[in-house]
Design a protein around this motif. Structure first.
Motif, PDB file in Angstrom:
ATOM      1  N   UNK A  88       0.822  -1.204   0.000  1.00 32.78           N
ATOM      2  CA  UNK A  88       0.000   0.000   0.000  1.00 32.78           C
ATOM      3  C   UNK A  88       0.857   1.256   0.000  1.00 32.78           C
ATOM      4  N   UNK A  89       1.933   1.266   0.741  1.00 32.02           N
ATOM      5  CA  UNK A  89       2.804   2.435   0.794  1.00 32.02           C
ATOM      6  C   UNK A  89       3.531   2.646  -0.526  1.00 32.02           C
ATOM      7  N   UNK A  90       3.883   1.567  -1.193  1.00 22.82           N
ATOM      8  CA  UNK A  90       4.491   1.695  -2.520  1.00 22.82           C
ATOM      9  C   UNK A  90       3.516   2.315  -3.509  1.00 22.82           C
ATOM     10  N   UNK A  91       2.248   1.915  -3.425  1.00 24.14           N
ATOM     11  CA  UNK A  91       1.238   2.485  -4.314  1.00 24.14           C
ATOM     12  C   UNK A  91       1.018   3.968  -4.027  1.00 24.14           C
ATOM     13  N   UNK A  92       1.039   4.344  -2.755  1.00 20.22           N
ATOM     14  CA  UNK A  92       0.916   5.761  -2.406  1.00 20.22           C
ATOM     15  C   UNK A  92       2.101   6.567  -2.937  1.00 20.22           C
ATOM     16  N   UNK A  93       3.296   5.939  -2.970  1.00 23.60           N
ATOM     17  CA  UNK A  93       4.468   6.631  -3.500  1.00 23.60           C
ATOM     18  C   UNK A  93       4.377   6.798  -5.015  1.00 23.60           C
ATOM     19  N   UNK A  94       3.772   5.823  -5.696  1.00 26.49           N
ATOM     20  CA  UNK A  94       3.618   5.921  -7.144  1.00 26.49           C
ATOM     21  C   UNK A  94       2.500   6.874  -7.547  1.00 26.49           C
ATOM     22  N   UNK A  95       1.509   6.985  -6.687  1.00 26.97           N
ATOM     23  CA  UNK A  95       0.380   7.867  -6.976  1.00 26.97           C
ATOM     24  C   UNK A  95       0.136   8.746  -5.757  1.00 26.97           C
ATOM     25  N   UNK A  96       0.960   9.791  -5.593  1.00 26.32           N
ATOM     26  CA  UNK A  96       0.924  10.608  -4.367  1.00 26.32           C
ATOM     27  C   UNK A  96      -0.259  11.570  -4.312  1.00 26.32           C
ATOM     28  N   UNK A  97      -1.435  11.024  -4.079  1.00 30.47           N
ATOM     29  CA  UNK A  97      -2.628  11.866  -3.994  1.00 30.47           C
ATOM     30  C   UNK A  97      -3.043  12.128  -2.553  1.00 30.47           C
TER      31      UNK A  97
END
Length: 284
Positions: A88-97
């Motif tokens: 989940x944190x990797x996804x937040x880093x790829x899509x920093x919304x």
């Protein structure tokens, strides 16, 4: 001459047994104590002694005792995440919304930054090797493996992931930033590197096989620019409160330094790992 024979008076007779007929001992009050039961069982601490000498592992794992840097429990708190949390944190880093620091709360980790940096190192090396092999094949020359790229990738990613945030945190503490936390800085820089995995994979452009080296190079520059934009946006968005808590002039300088440092990283990734020439299999 004096006799040396022992006298019976010198000894106390315990039991006088008749040699001929023997002796009937009859019933006695002898009792045998079982030393293998109860509190006296071999290997068991007697009652009243238990707990006086706890094993070292019990002392180390005692939640009531504060963890020290010499105990394993001290470092466990930095790796207390599940696979779903890291994903989940990797996804937040790829899509920093959303705010990354608000998402992780009081549980920043070192597990993600370490393994992300390690993954980027491996992917950069293999992607660069494949890109060089393709360029060599098209140019009709033999490709020479450069294992120095693996050492370069390790020095670049581990140094940037752990050394840069420590320096930034030290500067923020020097200027008395109210929002500077070391683990937050390391987590931000560690997860910001997630974008370089897809960038490296896409930069292994097979377009050169069709003798379009210029197009392939443009694709690599575009991928690098996208990686820089995404990761810089992620860093600035989450570091902004800590940077702005310093003086106005200092905050602007630090903001420029963060962006410039990340730009240097992007250029190094492109020019060191993905700048092969189709003519001679060497970096442009």
């Amino acid at each position: 001459m004096a006799s040396t024979a022992p006298r019976s008076a010198d000894y106390d007779a315990l039991i006088d047994v008749d040699a001929e007929g023997g002796m009937d001992l009859g019933e006695t009050d002898l009792e045998f104590h079982d030393f293998h039961t109860g509190d006296n069982m071999q290997g068991k601490i007697p009652a009243g002694q238990a707990g006086r000498f706890p094993p070292p592992s019990a002392i180390e794992n005692d939640p009531a005792r504060p963890a020290t840097i010499w105990s394993v429990r001290f470092y466990q708190q930095f790796f207390d995440v599940e696979t779903t949390d890291v994903t989940q944190r990797c996804l937040y880093a790829l899509y920093p919304r959303v705010s990354f620091l608000e998402t992780i709360g009081d549980n920043p980790d070192l597990y993600g930054p370490f393994w992300i940096a390690s993954t980027v190192i491996v992917v950069l090396f293999f992607s660069s090797t494949i890109a060089g092999a393709i360029a060599s094949h098209v140019a009709g020359v033999r490709y020479e493996y450069n294992f120095g790229l693996l050492s370069a990738a390790a020095a670049l990613m581990y140094g940037y992931t752990f050394a840069v945030p420590v320096i930034l945190w030290g500067v923020l503490k020097w200027y008395k930033s109210e929002h500077a936390r070391l683990l937050d800085c390391i987590a931000l820089y560690g997860y910001a590197n997630t974008i370089w995995v897809p960038v490296a994979l896409v930069s292994t452009s097979p377009i050169e096989i069709f003798n379009f080296p210029t197009v392939s190079n443009v694709v690599r520059w575009i991928c690098t620019a996208v990686g820089f934009a995404v990761s810089t946006s992620f860093l600035v968005r989450n570091l902004y409160p800590a940077l702005m808590s310093t003086e106005a002039k200092t905050s602007r300088i630090l903001l420029v330094a963060v962006v410039l440092g990340h730009m240097i990283l992007a250029f190094v990734v492109k020019l060191v790992f993905f700048a092969y020439s189709i003519d001679d299999n060497t970096p442009n």
